[in-house]
Design a protein around this motif. Structure first.
Motif, PDB file in Angstrom:
ATOM      1  N   THR A 129       0.986  -0.966  -0.121  1.00  0.00           N
ATOM      2  CA  THR A 129       0.040   0.014  -0.156  1.00  0.00           C
ATOM      3  C   THR A 129       1.303   1.321  -0.088  1.00  0.00           C
ATOM      4  O   THR A 129       1.681   1.533   0.720  1.00  0.00           O
ATOM      5  N   ASN A 130      -0.080   2.382  -0.255  1.00  0.00           N
ATOM      6  CA  ASN A 130       0.762   3.608  -0.568  1.00  0.00           C
ATOM      7  C   ASN A 130       2.718   3.166  -1.137  1.00  0.00           C
ATOM      8  O   ASN A 130       3.428   4.172  -1.262  1.00  0.00           O
ATOM      9  N   GLN A 172      -8.637   0.532   3.959  1.00  0.00           N
ATOM     10  CA  GLN A 172      -7.700   1.805   5.067  1.00  0.00           C
ATOM     11  C   GLN A 172      -6.882   2.252   4.843  1.00  0.00           C
ATOM     12  O   GLN A 172      -6.512   3.677   4.559  1.00  0.00           O
ATOM     13  N   GLN A 173      -5.715   1.818   4.754  1.00  0.00           N
ATOM     14  CA  GLN A 173      -4.291   2.096   4.911  1.00  0.00           C
ATOM     15  C   GLN A 173      -4.524   3.229   3.366  1.00  0.00           C
ATOM     16  O   GLN A 173      -3.273   4.331   3.455  1.00  0.00           O
ATOM     17  N   GLU A 174      -4.443   2.730   2.114  1.00  0.00           N
ATOM     18  CA  GLU A 174      -4.206   3.487   0.888  1.00  0.00           C
ATOM     19  C   GLU A 174      -4.919   4.207   0.634  1.00  0.00           C
ATOM     20  O   GLU A 174      -6.101   4.723   1.163  1.00  0.00           O
ATOM     21  N   THR A 175      -4.229   5.685   0.890  1.00  0.00           N
ATOM     22  CA  THR A 175      -4.406   7.296   0.817  1.00  0.00           C
ATOM     23  C   THR A 175      -4.406   7.196  -0.935  1.00  0.00           C
ATOM     24  O   THR A 175      -5.092   8.280  -1.232  1.00  0.00           O
TER      25      THR A 175
END
Lengths: 934, 492
Positions: A129-130, A172-175
């Motif tokens: 993620t990210n 939730q983590q991915e922004t």
């Protein structure tokens, strides 16, 4: 670019028509070629992307079986891992191709190892993620991985159902912008997990909660839903969880998904909303009011996919989410949108469709047919009135809608509305009157059709239209086909002939009243078309038609001119007149007319047919006459015309000779088994077998100077009945077999004529002569025209005949009495030439297989007997030569080595090697084989 | 919610159609097969697609006046979806094929039918349809750009870029986004690394550099004027607000407020861009198809939103204004061999007399080519295009003080060569068409005050607002001839 260009051509040829492309090669060899090029380090990314696109778009054509699919996916995976990190786009395409191959060849459904590994691999990829680990440049790969997983979950619902907690955490983590991908993946998994749960009995709170907390492997076994998963609005019975489950956690997840939906693109947002609507519909503990906060935003949206999702919500939840006021408001917005100047035409058309299928809270009927919501009043719909300035689709769509509106409206209001619509129709017809283009004519007749479908019952109105149409016809007789089409369609669709009959009477009258000057040759053909149609109506008296025809023939020079087409058109009218129920009343007139034609018309064919009709008319009762003329097929397909209809159309002789069609196979061609088919070989006299040593190769090659030498392969088939044919076809006569090639590798095959085929007799043999340009396997499409005992002609297709590679083999084309030495000399010379690369396309290859002594002898006997050049049984050494017309050779040297049989292959056309390989593979199938390229 | 296949087909005049681009989505096809069961109809090969599409769209055999397969009156072309008849009439059909035609290009896609195939489900019951429409609209913008008619080399390069665009917006048949409109890539954008705040999917990065917010309000006015008692003149106005916000931050908040003058008539049919975060219910209440009760909300209209990087249409509306900006009358009188022409244009007193341009085009159809033209204008200049049978009256930047201008005279049609034709304008049915643009004016009175634009961002941006009035389909029909519309029409 020199490398890429032939590829470009190949790829575009394949994409344009895979079937035609694969007619010149085998799919295995093409696939091998593709994969080979993908491993070529020198090929550019751009070329590789193109190559991957073939696998991406046509996985099932290139990988015909699950096992090939799995192998190909493995190959692609290795291509993926060997592709340099910077080739992001190529990598993404390879990922898509692997996913497509795995899904489409059922590797996923069959839970193969490859599918499992691929799924793990993808899931591993989306953990980053990210972009912490791989960096921003790798974002597209991660996005692709999410999409691949989503597609796999869609095609195998429930696959991710035990991974929801992990997916939720990732979401939730991915922004980054990929947040949307994670969100959609999670939502789909959630929906499918709940859907699976609804199929269980007695769901407990624990089970319900455990789906949200799932963090296990992929759920291969839970896949009981199958692929045929319909959205729930399509189902009669919405699958539901039992009431009373604790939904607190799910509710908060749903709310946060909805809150963040704003971060998604409108298209994805609409998809998300639909998934969430399905979830709420399945879980009684969730209230549709969850969506309330989104409604205003959705009502005001300019985006059509969001508007559509709102209607889906409305359809699913009706008054549990939408008050009567909301409904009214939504409908008004929809009507406003349907004519908004800033939307595109297709979007406005879609809005109008949505009005006609508006999901009302209290629908009166739910048949799925077009129906007007009760709230749409003439006042509301006034802005959707059609005008002559609209494009044709918009105009027709608005007209249809307004017809429904005014049909439903209260009386006074309706009259006004309908007369507006009539005025609009008249305005359209006026444009035709002013020589409107073909498009305008077609659109106007479509508008007329819509209008009449709704209002044909209103006598005054429909008569007004008829008057106008007749008036137009008298000025523009070219409208005849449009008018006839309109009369036919209205009659078909309304099951009520009245309007059409009135129109036809009007047209007949119109033609009668025309001044003779207007009956020019050109216009006459239109009028005859109309009269022919008029003559079909039993309710219309035909006396005037006959008088007119007689009058024209007597008072013009038509008979002297003897134009076949005009004569035929006149006879076509007469033919329909013969069938007319009140023929008695005009018997003498019609007889006069036919007699006049048979005497005076200056065309023998027309004369004879007129005489034939005259004979029919004067000798048969009406019942018999119509019986003959209308003789249809068994099964009462009255529209089929039989032989006696020979004069019914005027578009050339071909269409006059009515040939009936049958879609079932009546005949088939069966390959004659037994000794090798007879080879056609023009023996060349000049070859002497005695005499001093000659260069036999030169002599051999000299034969090809004679044009047509050795260019044909003759294949023998027996022509038999197909299984389960009708007894009608037990005896068929004068069969003409027609062949079409599926590719351009062969010359056209001549038609073959066979006198008869009887079911209880020995089937006749036919010889099909093929002339290859390229000796590739091929398929022949065969059709037959034949006559049955009752004298009717038929057209029927035969099952396709496929010609395999080995069927094109011919022995070395030398005269039969040529000595073995000569043959061997020719063989050796060709071999040497091929080995030294002459001609350019020559190639050498090797094929090995294992087999026992005896089976080798058998193999040689069954497959190579006719082609043996030398047969040194004792030395276990054979030379075999296949000649492939027009000029190709395939030479085999078969030797038995210690542990395997070696087949050395030489050919003067390397493009044949894939076929040779698969041929050898085929005949040695029971043995284990290894292939080495030379 | 997927499409099975996508095509871009071109058809030049006199040539058969050609597939310029195509993409099949085999996993969607795989689903289609299992959903439709025995009713499944496979997508045919590309080589047959153009002919099938052109037949349905009525574009084959242009030289034949009637072809049943093309012109049958019972085949209704009133839906955004057509069916392709694979084996001619009565055979298998491929449905629903959505099409968009622009110039020589036909864009088509085949949405997945997620419903029992028999009886044929209504189009609105299929989720994939609106997604397919959105995808096609996006493709149209991407390929054709704002001008709508790209040069052939430009088109070729855009077609060549399609595979990589589809990799982003529709990799496996499921539309994720619409393709970016041609040439819309904004300058000075930095990719946004994952921060605390979630990045919207419709915004590839964040703006870096000077902060500028521009808001342009354009109103278009349409009119049909007949100068007849039996026929009511009609006009309407629609407006749109185009925004370009170069503002820093992942999700900066901006509020644009539209205001109307005192007792201005309310804005109707408001449609907003999906980036608008919330809407007040009162904004949406006024609707042109409804009776107006006068008590409707009339502003101020607040649109809070978080802008995308590119230029976008924030909102659009329609408005009912009491009078048309220019009232015209057109009188034609036929006399032997010539026509007497009289056109009078009056500028309404409420309209600012300051045009960027104002022209009246007066074409003559279905006549021989013009001979001598003896026409005088009270203001502006007259340009005569004899080969087009067209008078262009250039009124320029201003009407005279009286706010009235006249064109009068005779036009002779002495030539023997036929001029342009038009099926609508026969006999004395004729029109004058006005083209004008007035900067800094709206008919509804709607405006965006520079100071009312609020931007919640660290740097204070420069704010630019403009407004303009532009004519669109502004016709004045000859009052001595028939009008080509039914008398009952109340609206455009």
């Amino acid at each position: 670019m020199t490398f890429a260009d032939p590829w470009d051509q190949k790829i575009s040829a394949f994409l344009l028509s895979p079937s035609q492309f694969l007619a010149t090669t085998t799919c295995e060899s093409f696939l091998a070629e593709l994969l080979h090029e993908l491993r070529n380090d020198k090929a550019s990314d751009q070329l590789k992307i193109l190559i991957v696109s073939l696998l991406l778009e046509h996985p099932t054509i290139l990988c015909p079986s699950s096992s090939v699919g799995e192998e190909t996916a493995l190959e692609l995976l290795s291509v993926f891992s060997h592709t340099p990190q910077k080739s992001i786009i190529l990598k993404c395409n390879v990922m898509l191709a692997i996913t497509n191959v795995i899904i489409c060849t059922s590797c996923l459904a069959n839970h193969t190892k490859m599918a499992e590994d691929w799924l793990d691999f993808l899931f591993q990829m989306i953990q980053d993620t990210n972009d912490y680990r791989c960096g921003l440049s790798h974002q597209p790969i991660r996005a692709t991985a999410c999409e691949c997983l989503r597609e796999m979950e869609t095609c195998s619902p429930g696959l991710l159902s035990q991974k929801l907690e992990a997916l939720h955490l990732l979401k939730q983590q991915e922004t980054t912008v990929l947040h949307q991908s994670y969100c959609m993946l999670y939502t789909l998994g959630l929906k499918n997990a709940i859907r699976i749960l609804t199929t269980q009995k007695n769901v407990t709170d624990l089970e319900f909660k455990s789906i949200l907390g799932g963090n296990e492997g992929f759920a291969w076994k839970s896949n009981q839903l199958g692929l045929t998963l319909l959205p729930i609005n399509m189902m009669v019975h919405v699958p539901r969880l039992p009431p009373g489950l604790d939904c607190k956690e799910l509710k908060s997840i749903m709310s946060s998904l909805l809150e963040e939906s704003y971060l998604q693109t409108p298209i994805s947002q609409s998809a998300l909303l639909r998934e969430l609507v399905e979830v709420v519909a399945m879980v009684p503990g969730l209230s549709p009011t969850l969506f309330k906060s989104q409604l205003l935003r959705l009502f005001g949206t300019a985006d059509v996919s969001l508007m559509h999702a709102t209607l889906f919500m409305k359809d699913t939840f009706t008054d549990s989410l939408f008050t009567a006021e909301d409904e009214n408001f939504l409908l008004k917005r929809l009507v406003g949108t349907a004519q908004h100047p800033l939307l595109r035409i297709s979007e406005k058309l879609f809005c109008m469709e949505c009005i006609l299928h508006f999901p009302e809270n209290r629908p009166i009927s739910s048949s799925g047919e077009e129906s007007l919501p009760v709230l749409v009043t003439p006042r509301l719909a006034a802005s959707l009135h059609p005008t002559v300035f609209n494009d044709s689709a918009t105009m027709l769509c608005r007209l249809n809608l307004l017809c429904l509106v005014h049909l439903e409206a209260d009386e006074g209001e309706a009259d006004k509305g309908i007369s507006y619509l009539l005025e609009h129709i008249m305005a359209l017809l006026k444009i035709i009157d002013n020589d409107g283009s073909r498009e305008v004519v077609v659109t106007s007749f479509r508008a007329l059709f819509i209008f009449l479908m709704h209002f044909n019952g209103m006598k005054e109105l429909s008569e007004k239209v008829i008057d106008k149409l007749c008036d137009m016809y008298s000025k523009h007789s070219r409208l005849a086909p449009n008018l006839i089409g309109l009369a036919n369609r209205i009659q078909e669709h309304l099951n009520d002939p009245v309007w059409s009959v009135k129109l036809l009477i009007g047209l007949q009258k119109c033609i009668m009243e025309m001044p003779p000057l207007q009956l020019t040759i050109h216009n006459l053909s239109w009028h005859l078309k109309v009269l022919k149609r008029v003559a079909k109506e039993g309710q219309i008296t035909q006396r005037n038609t006959i008088y007119l025809l007689l009058n024209i023939l007597i008072n013009s020079n038509l008979c002297e001119r003897g134009n076949w087409q005009v004569g035929n058109a006149v006879l076509a009218v007469c033919r329909n007149l013969l069938e007319h129920p009140s023929i008695d009343q005009v018997f003498i007139e019609l007889a006069d007319l036919l007699q006049y034609i048979s005497v005076h018309y200056d065309d023998t064919d027309i004369k004879e047919h007129a005489r034939f009709y005259y004979t029919l008319l004067t000798n048969l009762s009406w019942e018999k006459l119509t019986g003959i003329l209308a003789k249809g097929l068994d099964g009462g397909r009255a529209k089929e015309r039989s032989h006696s209809a020979i004069m019914a159309e005027n578009e050339g002789i071909a269409s006059n000779l009515t040939v009936h069609k049958t879609n079932r196979h009546v005949l088939q061609l069966i390959k004659v088994q037994g000794e090798a088919s007879q080879r056609s070989l023009e023996s060349s006299e000049m070859l002497e077998t005695t005499g001093e040593a000659k260069n036999w190769l030169e002599v051999y090659q000299g034969q090809f100077q004679t044009s047509g030498f050795g260019s044909e392969v003759t294949l023998r088939y027996s022509l038999t009945h197909a299984k389960d044919t009708d007894h009608l076809f037990d005896k068929v006569f004068t069969i003409c077999l027609h062949f079409e090639m599926k590719d351009s590798n062969y010359a056209k095959v001549n038609d073959i004529h066979v006198p008869c085929v009887f079911r209880d007799r020995k089937p006749p043999e036919v010889q099909v002569k093929l002339k290859p340009f390229q000796p590739y396997p091929t398929t022949l499409c065969v059709s037959a025209i034949f006559t049955t005992q009752d004298g009717r002609s038929w057209h029927s297709r035969l099952p396709d005949v496929s010609v395999s590679f080995s069927e094109i083999f011919l022995p070395l084309p030398l005269p039969p009495n040529t000595s073995c030495e000569c043959k061997e000399q020719v063989f050796d010379r060709i071999w040497e030439a091929a080995a030294s690369g002459n001609p350019d396309k020559s190639a050498i290859s090797l094929f090995c297989f294992k087999t026992g002594d005896e089976s080798l002898t058998d193999l040689i006997k069954t497959h190579f007997q006719g082609y043996l050049i030398t047969d040194q049984q004792s030395k276990r050494f054979w030379k075999v030569l296949f000649f492939l017309p027009p000029t190709c050779h395939v030479l085999l040297k078969i030797t038995q080595a210690e542990d395997a049989i070696q087949v050395s292959i030489a050919t003067d056309n390397w493009e044949l090697l894939p076929f040779v390989n698969s041929y050898l593979q085929n005949i040695t199938d029971h043995c284990s084989t290894t292939v080495t390229d030379g | 919610m997927s499409v099975r296949a996508l095509w871009v087909v071109s058809h030049e005049k006199g040539e058969s159609g050609k597939v310029r681009f195509s993409r099949r989505f085999p996993t969607v096809e795989f689903r289609a097969k299992s959903l439709a069961g025995t009713q499944y109809v496979a997508v045919p090969e590309d080589r047959v697609i153009p002919q099938l599409l052109l037949t349905e769209l009525g574009l084959v055999d242009p030289d034949k006046s009637y072809v049943e397969a093309r012109d049958d009156c019972a085949r209704q072309h009133r839906s955004p979806a057509v069916e392709l008849r694979l084996d001619g009439p009565g055979g298998r059909t491929l449905w629903p094929v959505l099409t968009v035609t622009q110039g020589v290009l036909i864009l088509a896609c085949l949405p997945l039918v997620e419903a029992p195939p028999v009886p044929r489900p209504p189009l609105p019951s299929l989720a994939s349809v609106s997604q397919g429409l959105a995808l096609l609209s996006g493709l149209q913008d991407f390929l054709c750009g704002p001008g709508g008619k790209p040069e052939s080399d430009v088109l070729a390069s855009r077609l060549a870029a399609l595979p990589s665009v589809l990799l982003q917006v529709c990799p496996l048949g499921r539309p994720l986004d619409t393709p970016p409109p041609a040439g819309s890539v904004p300058a000075s954008v930095a990719p946004s690394p994952g921060g605390a705040q979630k990045q919207p999917a419709w915004k590839a990065g964040v703006h870096r550099g000077r902060a500028v917010v521009s808001v342009a309000l354009t109103e278009k006015v349409r009119s049909m004027q007949y100068s007849k008692n039996s026929q009511q003149d009609i006009w309407d106005v629609y407006g749109m607000v185009m925004c370009k916000c170069e503002v820093e931050g992942v999700l900066p908040n901006v509020i644009v407020t539209l205001t109307l003058p005192h007792n201005g008539s309310p804005l109707q049919d408001i449609l907003v861009h999906p980036c608008v975060t919330s809407l007040d219910a009162s904004l949406l209440t006024a609707c042109s198809v409804d009776e107006n009760d006068g008590s409707a909300f009339s502003g101020p209209y607040k649109f809070p939103f978080s802008p995308p990087l590119e230029l976008f249409r924030l909102c659009s509306y329609t408005s009912q204004v009491p009078v048309p900006p220019i009232l015209g009358s057109y009188k034609l009188k036929a006399e032997e061999n010539h026509l007497k022409v009289n056109v009078v244009l009056k500028l309404h007193e409420s309209v600012k007399n300051s045009f960027e341009y104002c022209d009246a085009h007066i074409p003559f159809f279905n006549q021989n080519l013009m001979g001598s033209v003896e026409v005088k204008v009270s203001s502006g200049q007259l340009e005569v295009s004899k080969e087009k049978n067209l008078l262009v009256w250039v009124l320029g930047q201003k009407f005279p003080k009286s706010r009235e201008a006249t064109l009068e005279g005779t036009v002779h049609f002495s030539g023997t060569v036929a001029g342009p034709t038009d099926p609508l304008c026969s006999g004395l049915t004729a029109y004058a068409k006005l083209h004008f643009r007035v900067p800094d004016l709206t008919l509804s009175g709607c405006c965006v005050d520079q100071h009312s634009v609020q931007v919640y961002s660290s740097a204070k941006p420069r704010i630019v607002t403009t407004r303009e009035l532009v004519s669109s389909e502004y016709y004045i029909w000859n009052s001595t001839g028939d009008t080509p519309v039914s008398s009952g029409l109340m609206v455009l």
